[in-house]
Design a protein around this motif. Structure first.
Motif, PDB file in Angstrom:
ATOM      1  N   ASP A 220      61.869 -58.330-102.101  1.00 29.18           N
ATOM      2  CA  ASP A 220      61.443 -59.672-102.570  1.00 29.18           C
ATOM      3  C   ASP A 220      61.978 -59.906-103.974  1.00 29.18           C
ATOM      4  N   ASP A 221      63.114 -59.255-104.276  1.00 25.32           N
ATOM      5  CA  ASP A 221      63.714 -59.397-105.614  1.00 25.32           C
ATOM      6  C   ASP A 221      65.104 -60.012-105.541  1.00 25.32           C
ATOM      7  N   TYR A 222      65.320 -60.835-104.504  1.00 24.78           N
ATOM      8  CA  TYR A 222      66.602 -61.532-104.378  1.00 24.78           C
ATOM      9  C   TYR A 222      66.577 -62.806-105.206  1.00 24.78           C
ATOM     10  N   ASP A 223      67.740 -63.331-105.505  1.00 26.37           N
ATOM     11  CA  ASP A 223      67.839 -64.559-106.300  1.00 26.37           C
ATOM     12  C   ASP A 223      67.633 -65.780-105.393  1.00 26.37           C
ATOM     13  N   THR A 224      66.412 -65.889-104.860  1.00 25.54           N
ATOM     14  CA  THR A 224      66.054 -67.019-103.986  1.00 25.54           C
ATOM     15  C   THR A 224      64.704 -67.570-104.476  1.00 25.54           C
ATOM     16  N   ALA A 225      64.287 -68.675-103.882  1.00 26.07           N
ATOM     17  CA  ALA A 225      63.074 -69.364-104.375  1.00 26.07           C
ATOM     18  C   ALA A 225      61.862 -68.425-104.411  1.00 26.07           C
ATOM     19  N   ASP A 226      61.659 -67.629-103.334  1.00 28.44           N
ATOM     20  CA  ASP A 226      60.479 -66.748-103.347  1.00 28.44           C
ATOM     21  C   ASP A 226      60.878 -65.275-103.397  1.00 28.44           C
ATOM     22  N   GLY A 227      62.162 -65.018-103.644  1.00 28.16           N
ATOM     23  CA  GLY A 227      62.623 -63.639-103.802  1.00 28.16           C
ATOM     24  C   GLY A 227      62.993 -62.954-102.498  1.00 28.16           C
ATOM     25  N   CYS A 229      64.994 -63.027 -98.598  1.00 26.17           N
ATOM     26  CA  CYS A 229      66.249 -63.564 -98.066  1.00 26.17           C
ATOM     27  C   CYS A 229      66.035 -64.851 -97.260  1.00 26.17           C
ATOM     28  N   GLU A 230      67.027 -65.698 -97.319  1.00 30.17           N
ATOM     29  CA  GLU A 230      66.981 -66.968 -96.574  1.00 30.17           C
ATOM     30  C   GLU A 230      68.050 -66.959 -95.484  1.00 30.17           C
ATOM     31  N   ARG A 231      67.651 -67.437 -94.292  1.00 25.65           N
ATOM     32  CA  ARG A 231      68.564 -67.502 -93.156  1.00 25.65           C
ATOM     33  C   ARG A 231      68.420 -68.848 -92.460  1.00 25.65           C
ATOM     34  N   ASP A 232      69.420 -69.189 -91.645  1.00 25.69           N
ATOM     35  CA  ASP A 232      69.404 -70.428 -90.867  1.00 25.69           C
ATOM     36  C   ASP A 232      68.897 -70.077 -89.458  1.00 25.69           C
ATOM     37  N   TYR A 233      67.580 -70.187 -89.280  1.00 21.43           N
ATOM     38  CA  TYR A 233      66.979 -69.872 -87.982  1.00 21.43           C
ATOM     39  C   TYR A 233      67.093 -71.096 -87.074  1.00 21.43           C
ATOM     40  N   THR A 264      71.093 -75.002 -88.065  1.00 17.47           N
ATOM     41  CA  THR A 264      70.389 -76.225 -88.477  1.00 17.47           C
ATOM     42  C   THR A 264      70.940 -76.778 -89.785  1.00 17.47           C
ATOM     43  N   GLY A 265      71.604 -75.906 -90.565  1.00 17.65           N
ATOM     44  CA  GLY A 265      72.068 -76.330 -91.893  1.00 17.65           C
ATOM     45  C   GLY A 265      71.004 -76.134 -92.963  1.00 17.65           C
ATOM     46  N   THR A 266      69.915 -75.414 -92.599  1.00 18.97           N
ATOM     47  CA  THR A 266      68.806 -75.211 -93.548  1.00 18.97           C
ATOM     48  C   THR A 266      68.451 -73.737 -93.624  1.00 18.97           C
ATOM     49  N   GLY A 267      68.161 -73.252 -94.821  1.00 19.44           N
ATOM     50  CA  GLY A 267      67.728 -71.854 -94.979  1.00 19.44           C
ATOM     51  C   GLY A 267      66.212 -71.765 -95.044  1.00 19.44           C
ATOM     52  N   THR A 268      65.671 -70.707 -94.454  1.00 24.55           N
ATOM     53  CA  THR A 268      64.228 -70.430 -94.486  1.00 24.55           C
ATOM     54  C   THR A 268      64.042 -68.981 -94.923  1.00 24.55           C
ATOM     55  N   SER A 269      63.091 -68.741 -95.833  1.00 20.02           N
ATOM     56  CA  SER A 269      62.899 -67.380 -96.360  1.00 20.02           C
ATOM     57  C   SER A 269      62.055 -66.539 -95.401  1.00 20.02           C
ATOM     58  N   ALA A 294      70.007 -52.260 -96.451  1.00 18.59           N
ATOM     59  CA  ALA A 294      71.450 -52.223 -96.777  1.00 18.59           C
ATOM     60  C   ALA A 294      72.203 -53.260 -95.948  1.00 18.59           C
ATOM     61  N   GLY A 295      73.091 -53.985 -96.611  1.00 17.26           N
ATOM     62  CA  GLY A 295      73.947 -54.930 -95.892  1.00 17.26           C
ATOM     63  C   GLY A 295      73.414 -56.349 -95.838  1.00 17.26           C
ATOM     64  N   ASP A 296      72.123 -56.520 -96.204  1.00 13.99           N
ATOM     65  CA  ASP A 296      71.562 -57.874 -96.130  1.00 13.99           C
ATOM     66  C   ASP A 296      72.153 -58.760 -97.219  1.00 13.99           C
ATOM     67  N   LEU A 297      72.524 -59.978 -96.860  1.00 10.60           N
ATOM     68  CA  LEU A 297      72.965 -60.970 -97.841  1.00 10.60           C
ATOM     69  C   LEU A 297      71.743 -61.773 -98.269  1.00 10.60           C
ATOM     70  N   PRO A 298      71.719 -62.249 -99.530  1.00 10.83           N
ATOM     71  CA  PRO A 298      70.538 -62.979-100.024  1.00 10.83           C
ATOM     72  C   PRO A 298      70.238 -64.243 -99.237  1.00 10.83           C
ATOM     73  N   ALA A 299      71.290 -65.069 -99.011  1.00 14.80           N
ATOM     74  CA  ALA A 299      71.006 -66.370 -98.380  1.00 14.80           C
ATOM     75  C   ALA A 299      72.278 -66.942 -97.783  1.00 14.80           C
ATOM     76  N   PHE A 300      72.194 -67.411 -96.547  1.00 15.77           N
ATOM     77  CA  PHE A 300      73.297 -68.197 -95.975  1.00 15.77           C
ATOM     78  C   PHE A 300      72.765 -69.091 -94.867  1.00 15.77           C
ATOM     79  N   TRP A 301      73.459 -70.203 -94.693  1.00 16.33           N
ATOM     80  CA  TRP A 301      73.149 -71.110 -93.595  1.00 16.33           C
ATOM     81  C   TRP A 301      74.401 -71.873 -93.200  1.00 16.33           C
TER      82      TRP A 301
END
Ligand code: WQD
Length: 340
Positions: A220-227, A229-233, A264-269, A294-301
């Motif tokens: 929960d220490d990623y550079d995202t809104a709540d720390g 990871c964000e993905r496009d579910y 969807t074009g939207t990221g969700t944490s 390991a290997g997880d990217l912080p955020a993509f959509w």
């Protein structure tokens, strides 16, 4: 059209079989059942009210694949079959390259011999690698992946592109999925991973139904809104509809091969997805924060513009729909599909 669906007993394959049948197509499934249970087929026939012929063969066997095309006529192929566990592919690269590439080559050779000229392929956003700008666009050319699983998708896209360029009349749609989740609203089919789920949504669902003690949030220490990871579910029902749209678009494609992002074009944490699932269940779910995976990217959509405009397809279902439908499936099937 009469469509051969490879991997049609799997999670995305089974939902796509229902969508194809509902759209008036005839479907034949080929599946080796290495990662799916035969009982899925009975559920598909009950839900569709239609007979679903099944061939339980290993597509890496070129001879058996050829015999299948000898005995059955197909207007198109939707190709899902393949090993898909990222972590497992790192431990067993040869098995992944052998299975995913040989099954594809067998299919492509049989299609050529039998003049089957329409192909939809199950690719993945993983082909964008670690450096593509977000949102991911199909115009990005430096495809790569850090896992053997992802590399098989990169290689298969290349193989299909080269074969399409050399085969008059062949049309291929490469569908790059983001994060498929959810289940058919009936609750009769859904995601049923064997063993401990690698992916977030089935793990949360198994916590909710009491099969797992708690979710571990991988960092929960990623550079995202709540720390987290964000993905496009995207809902698997939307994803299935995307395959039908792509299949029905092939004959009007001006280029032999074309990639489409299905997202969807939207990221969700991670935490936002967990809390959405809690809303579906009506209670809090146990979790702890653990180390990053390991290997997880912080955020993509996705940038889904091409699929929206060229396929006339758009993801319609919400995160709450994804959670409600997953929960309905998991509650009705706490241990997943029956073995028999
Ligand atoms: C999502 C987020 C995890 C589990 C993978 C494949 C990709 C595609 C989709 C095939 C991440 C976090 C997860 C858990 C967690 N598969 N998480 N606790 O990694 O985006 O994509 O599945 O095409 O190729 O790589 O999906 O669901 O595994 O993870 O915190 O127990 O949830 O760290 O941030 P991912 P995922």
């Amino acid at each position: 059209m009469r469509v051969l669906v490879s991997g049609g007993a799997g999670y995305i394959g089974s939902h796509t079989v229902l969508s194809l049948l509902a759209s008036g197509h005839d479907v034949v499934v080929v599946d080796d059942f290495s990662n799916a249970k035969p009982s899925v087929i009975g559920r598909l026939e009950a839900l569709s009210g239609k007979h679903v012929p099944v061939h339980a063969i290993d597509l890496t066997d070129a001879e058996k694949t050829e015999l299948l095309f000898d005995h059955e006529r197909f207007d198109a192929v939707v190709h899902f079959a393949g090993f898909k566990a990222v972590g497992e592919s790192v431990a067993k690269p040869l098995a992944y390259y052998r299975n995913n590439l040989d099954s594809t080559l067998s299919l492509l050779e049989a299609m050529r011999r039998h003049d089957v000229q329409r192909l939809v392929f199950s690719s993945s956003a993983t082909v964008y690698g670690e450096h593509a700008p977000v949102p991911y666009s199909e115009d990005y050319e430096h495809l790569s992946s850090s896992s053997p699983y992802g590399q098989t998708k990169v290689m298969i896209e290349r193989i299909m592109s080269d074969v399409a360029a050399a085969t008059e009349g062949l049309r291929v749609a490469l569908l790059r999925y983001f994060n498929p989740v959810g289940a058919h609203p009936s609750g009769q089919i859904g995601e049923d991973p064997q063993g401990i789920p690698n992916n977030l949504m089935p793990f949360i669902a198994q916590v909710a139904v009491g099969r797992r003690e708690k979710l571990t949030v991988f960092g929960d220490d990623y550079d995202t809104a709540d720390g987290t990871c964000e993905r496009d579910y995207l809902h698997v029902e939307d994803l299935a509809a995307g395959h039908v749209a792509a299949l029905e678009h092939l004959d009007s494609m001006v280029t032999p091969v074309r990639a489409f992002n299905l997202g969807t074009g939207t990221g969700t944490s991670v935490l936002a997805m967990l809390h959405a699932f809690e809303r579906a269940v009506g209670r809090e779910l146990a979790y702890e924060v653990g180390p990053r995976r390991a290997g997880d990217l912080p955020a993509f959509w996705a940038d889904p513009t091409r699929a929206n405009t060229e396929l006339g397809w758009r993801a319609e279902k919400s995160i709450d729909d994804m959670c409600a439908d997953t929960w309905r499936w998991q509650q009705a099937n706490p241990q997943g599909f029956p073995d028999a």
